[in-house]
Design an enzyme around this catalytic site. Structure first.
Site, PDB file in Angstrom:
ATOM      1  CD  GLU A 229     122.226 -45.224  60.125  1.00  0.00           C
ATOM      2  OE1 GLU A 229     122.264 -44.139  59.502  1.00  0.00           O
ATOM      3  OE2 GLU A 229     121.738 -46.260  59.647  1.00  0.00           O
ATOM      4  CG  ASP A 231     122.901 -49.213  60.186  1.00  0.00           C
ATOM      5  OD1 ASP A 231     122.098 -48.482  60.787  1.00  0.00           O
ATOM      6  OD2 ASP A 231     123.367 -48.949  59.066  1.00  0.00           O
ATOM      7  CD  GLU A 234     121.079 -51.334  57.598  1.00  0.00           C
ATOM      8  OE1 GLU A 234     120.284 -50.504  57.148  1.00  0.00           O
ATOM      9  OE2 GLU A 234     122.271 -51.378  57.277  1.00  0.00           O
ATOM     10  CG  HIS A 245     126.613 -45.834  58.631  1.00  0.00           C
ATOM     11  ND1 HIS A 245     126.972 -45.872  57.302  1.00  0.00           N
ATOM     12  CD2 HIS A 245     125.719 -46.838  58.789  1.00  0.00           C
ATOM     13  CE1 HIS A 245     126.321 -46.854  56.686  1.00  0.00           C
ATOM     14  NE2 HIS A 245     125.549 -47.463  57.567  1.00  0.00           N
TER      15      HIS A 245
END
Ligand SMILES: *[C@@H]1O[C@H](CO)[C@@H](O)[C@H](O)[C@H]1NC(C)=O
Ligand SMILES: *[C@@H]1O[C@H](CO)[C@@H](O)[C@H](O)[C@H]1NC(C)=O
Ligand SMILES: *[C@@H]1O[C@H](CO)[C@@H](O)[C@H](O)[C@H]1NC(C)=O
Length: 464
Positions: A229, A231, A234, A245
């Protein structure tokens, strides 16, 4: 460049044409064997797509689909296959039986999920407001589809991703998120899940969520579903971060080595009236840099830039808004074990699914994002109950999304690069027949289609 969303067709199924004696046909042979759509209507999104240094940006038509679990799973007799805690185990004792008993209803009206599209922008509300004026949690999550009905797999190693965001109405505790997950391109389409990505199946992320459905099929062993993942953003109006991640085969770097300028001590950089003034829209550029500058190299850093009011904003940090392999490993003791930016870069090279979400957090009030050392919010103001009461119209708008060669998706002055191709004309849906066939919708809130059933059927209310 154009990035236009088409408006959507649709209403929820509230009533359908059934036999006049109200007795449903009992013909087992006609029961479908797989999870299939009854109606497949997805909002269209025309997408600006790929940009190259030489050719500028080329527009492509794309669509977004809401996540699988927002759909209605039901039998041919319109009994729900799901319960508040999972599935009805009589209807769904195992994958094959569940697939033969249950159908997935195409999401029919995205307004009911707090989602709308207009021009080149996607708007997502945390809540919808019911007729009594009460805020109902919607918290939609959407994925970008390719033109083949599968997910668009963005291959961003050695490339950059750019979009504009308006998160001025997101208070402490909200998270307007744009991120990439290495989901299966088909959404796990198989004999039990013939709809797949076009129904939003196959969600996974680096928290290895344990879900009722795994890769689009009933999850019978309670296992989690981990995947790489990235990001990209956010954020709410008070704090934000971006975080890689990476995962191994069995687990992920769940914390990640996120970069949040506030946590680095640059407390006035981002926020209402800040250097990046979150009371207005701004553009976010994320560059995935390799050691040799190609799309086949090893990822060694991720660079973040912002544009607002046509100007590129200088980082508050003299060394830039940058995550390097070294800084990642120094900030996050788990990163190296998962291969840090190298692993993340390989996933970006294979292709990842672009995901849009808005959510809040009853467990931790999103403190990990915006409170304590992470941002100016108090430990309690992110309580969803307070947000629903004080900010029922909180929403995020993502627009003008594009990706491509580094430096090709924005210009030095901050204005957009030239667009070479316009989007194709939106398609229209045909008007409904004057009478409705068996099982077709014949009434409901907002229904403007035929309300008369073809003989010998009559219109039967299913639910409110
Ligand atoms: C979709 O739902 C919204 C509100 O829930 C309603 O106002 C609208 O008319 C519906 N659209 C269609 C096409 O039925
Ligand atoms: C589960 O489905 C069966 C068969 O349709 C039904 O009789 C039962 O009431 C359902 N149970 C729940 C909890 O919805
Ligand atoms: C997801 O489903 C696809 C299609 O059936 C399959 O190829 C893939 O291996 C599955 N992935 C996982 C992790 O189950």
């Amino acid at each position: 460049m154009a990035l236009n969303f088409r408006s959507v067709l649709v209403t929820a199924i509230l009533a359908s044409c059934q036999f006049a004696n109200a007795q449903n046909p009992d013909d087992q042979a006609e029961r479908k064997l797989t999870l299939i759509p009854l109606f497949r209507q997805i909002p269209g999104l025309q997408f600006s797509g790929k940009c190259t240094t030489a050719g500028g940006c080329v527009a492509k038509e794309r669509s977004v689909v809401i996540d699988w679990v927002y759909h209605w799973f039901h039998t041919e007799d319109w009994l729900s296959c799901t319960t508040s805690s999972g599935v009805n185990t009589t209807l769904c004792p195992d994958q094959a039986t569940c697939a033969s008993n249950c159908l997935v209803q195409g999401a029919s009206n995205y307004s009911n999920y707090g989602v709308s599209t207009s021009g080149d922008s996607l708007t997502m509300y945390q809540y919808t407001i019911n007729e009594a004026g009460e805020a109902q949690n919607a918290s939609p999550r959407l994925y970008l589809l390719g033109d083949d009905g599968d997910y668009e797999m963005l291959q961003l190693l050695g490339q950059e991703l750019t979009f504009t965001v308006d998160l001025s109405t997101l208070p402490c505790g909200e998270n307007g998120a744009l991120y990439l997950g290495e989901m299966d391109k088909t959404g796990g389409r198989n004999e039990y899940n013939t709809g797949g990505a076009s129904f939003g199946s196959g969600y996974c992320d680096a928290q290895c969520p344990v879900q009722v459905w795994k890769n689009g099929t009933l999850n019978t062993d309670g296992s989690g579903y981990c995947c790489n993942e990235m990001d990209i953003l956010e954020a709410n109006s008070r704090a934000h971060s971006f975080t890689p991640h990476p995962c191994s085969d069995t687990d992920c770097d769940r914390g990640g080595c996120g970069l949040n300028p506030y946590a680095k001590g640059y407390k006035n950089f981002y926020g209402p009236g800040g250097t990046v003034d979150t009371s207005k829209p701004f553009t976010v550029i994320t560059q995935f840099n390799t050691d040799d500058g190609t799309t086949a190299g090893t990822m060694t850093s991720i660079t973040r830039k912002y544009i607002q009011d046509g100007k590129l904003i200088a980082s508050a940090n003299p060394s830039g808004d940058l995550i390097t392999t070294e800084s990642c490993n120094a900030a996050d003791g788990d990163a190296a074990a998962f291969g840090s930016l190298t692993t993340m870069g390989k996933a970006l090279a294979r292709g990842m699914v672009l995901t849009f979400a808005i959510w809040n957090d009853a467990g931790q009030f999103m403190n990990w994002l915006d409170a304590g050392e992470q941002g100016p919010c108090s430990a309690t103001e992110g309580n969803p109950a307070l947000i629903a009461q004080n900010h029922p119209l909180t929403h995020v708008i993502f627009s003008n999304i594009r990706w491509g060669d580094i430096g090709s998706t924005f210009s030095a002055s901050g204005s957009d690069p030239t667009t070479t191709t316009s989007t194709s004309a939106p398609t229209t849906t045909s008007s409904p027949a004057p009478t409705q066939s068996q099982w077709g919708q014949c009434d409901g809130i907002g229904w403007s289609g035929p309300k008369t059933c073809a003989s010998p059927y009559k219109c039967t209310k299913l639910n409110d």
